[in-house]
Enzyme design. Sequence first.
Site, mmCIF file in Angstrom:
data_model
loop_
_atom_site.group_PDB
_atom_site.id
_atom_site.type_symbol
_atom_site.label_atom_id
_atom_site.label_comp_id
_atom_site.label_asym_id
_atom_site.label_seq_id
_atom_site.Cartn_x
_atom_site.Cartn_y
_atom_site.Cartn_z
ATOM 1 C CE LYS A 10 -3.886 -2.466 2.277
ATOM 2 N NZ LYS A 10 -4.955 -2.059 3.544
ATOM 3 C CE1 TYR A 50 -9.441 -2.964 0.659
ATOM 4 C CE2 TYR A 50 -8.661 -1.201 -0.777
ATOM 5 C CZ TYR A 50 -8.470 -2.319 0.046
ATOM 6 O OH TYR A 50 -7.234 -2.499 0.497
ATOM 7 C CG PHE A 58 -13.296 1.916 7.195
ATOM 8 C CD1 PHE A 58 -12.601 1.239 6.000
ATOM 9 C CD2 PHE A 58 -14.000 1.180 8.261
ATOM 10 C CE1 PHE A 58 -12.855 -0.325 6.149
ATOM 11 C CE2 PHE A 58 -14.025 -0.303 8.158
ATOM 12 C CZ PHE A 58 -13.561 -0.797 7.016
ATOM 13 N NE ARG A 86 -6.978 -13.520 6.038
ATOM 14 C CZ ARG A 86 -7.323 -12.125 5.833
ATOM 15 N NH1 ARG A 86 -7.098 -11.483 4.643
ATOM 16 N NH2 ARG A 86 -8.005 -11.357 6.598
ATOM 17 C CG ASN A 113 -3.570 -2.316 6.984
ATOM 18 O OD1 ASN A 113 -3.482 -1.992 5.727
ATOM 19 N ND2 ASN A 113 -4.401 -3.174 7.449
ATOM 20 C CG HIS A 116 -5.426 -6.395 0.183
ATOM 21 N ND1 HIS A 116 -6.851 -6.440 0.947
ATOM 22 C CD2 HIS A 116 -5.822 -7.292 -0.815
ATOM 23 C CE1 HIS A 116 -7.680 -7.377 0.226
ATOM 24 N NE2 HIS A 116 -7.012 -7.784 -0.542
ATOM 25 C CD GLU A 127 -8.944 -9.520 -3.501
ATOM 26 O OE1 GLU A 127 -9.737 -9.062 -2.575
ATOM 27 O OE2 GLU A 127 -7.872 -9.594 -2.977
HETATM 28 P P1 CMP Z 1 -7.370 -4.686 3.876
HETATM 29 O O1 CMP Z 1 -7.027 -6.152 4.039
HETATM 30 O O2 CMP Z 1 -7.098 -4.092 2.554
HETATM 31 O O3 CMP Z 1 -9.070 -4.631 3.322
HETATM 32 C C1 CMP Z 1 -9.737 -3.538 4.202
HETATM 33 C C2 CMP Z 1 -9.026 -2.367 4.591
HETATM 34 O O4 CMP Z 1 -9.887 -1.532 5.170
HETATM 35 C C3 CMP Z 1 -8.298 -3.001 5.797
HETATM 36 O O5 CMP Z 1 -7.238 -3.602 5.186
HETATM 37 C C4 CMP Z 1 -7.618 -1.811 6.528
HETATM 38 O O6 CMP Z 1 -6.699 -1.107 6.007
HETATM 39 C C5 CMP Z 1 -8.982 -0.885 6.241
HETATM 40 N N1 CMP Z 1 -9.634 -0.600 7.410
HETATM 41 C C6 CMP Z 1 -10.211 -1.722 8.233
HETATM 42 N N2 CMP Z 1 -10.727 -0.980 9.443
HETATM 43 C C7 CMP Z 1 -10.628 0.382 9.202
HETATM 44 C C8 CMP Z 1 -10.708 1.408 10.123
HETATM 45 N N3 CMP Z 1 -11.620 1.313 11.164
HETATM 46 N N4 CMP Z 1 -10.395 2.598 9.576
HETATM 47 C C9 CMP Z 1 -9.694 2.579 8.432
HETATM 48 N N5 CMP Z 1 -9.342 1.693 7.800
HETATM 49 C C10 CMP Z 1 -9.653 0.492 7.913
#
Ligand code: CMP
Length: 139
Positions: A10, A50, A58, A86, A113, A116, A127
Amino acid sequence: AVQRTFSIIKPDATERNLTGAINAVIEKAGLRIVGQRRIQMTRAQAERFYSVHSARPFFGELVDFMISGPVVVQVLEAEDAITKYREVMGATNPADAADGTIRKLFAKSIGENSVHGSDSAENAALEIAQFFSEADLTN
Ligand code: CMP
């Protein structure tokens, strides 16, 4: 069985030049990078990617973040690749992630984070198909 999963490095990670460091963790865990491309996602691509989260509070923040800089889209292959990746990523929230995981090592927050990974075989196939054709993938 040998499986493929879809990964995204990311914008928080590409911005800090962490592509190689993250790929080193991926490869050390026995996942093979069989396709990889650095791209700037469009808003339409991020919204489609997404779309399962479109009702979440969010969602807007998530899409804005995913188009805030380049990402690296990847296809990873291994025995049980989806579960394995994972485990290698760690928990969504880096505060909950186990030692040695990508998110424990590098993630900034639950939103920023670093990576993904697909959560099921069905989603992995969808995907991968959004970003790669079979001809782009080779062991
Ligand atoms: P990802 O695995 O890419 O799939 C969905 C994403 O939503 C997740 O990783 C997080 O980065 C994001 N996400 C989940 N919860 C929150 C939150 N509370 N605030 C912002 N982003 C979020």
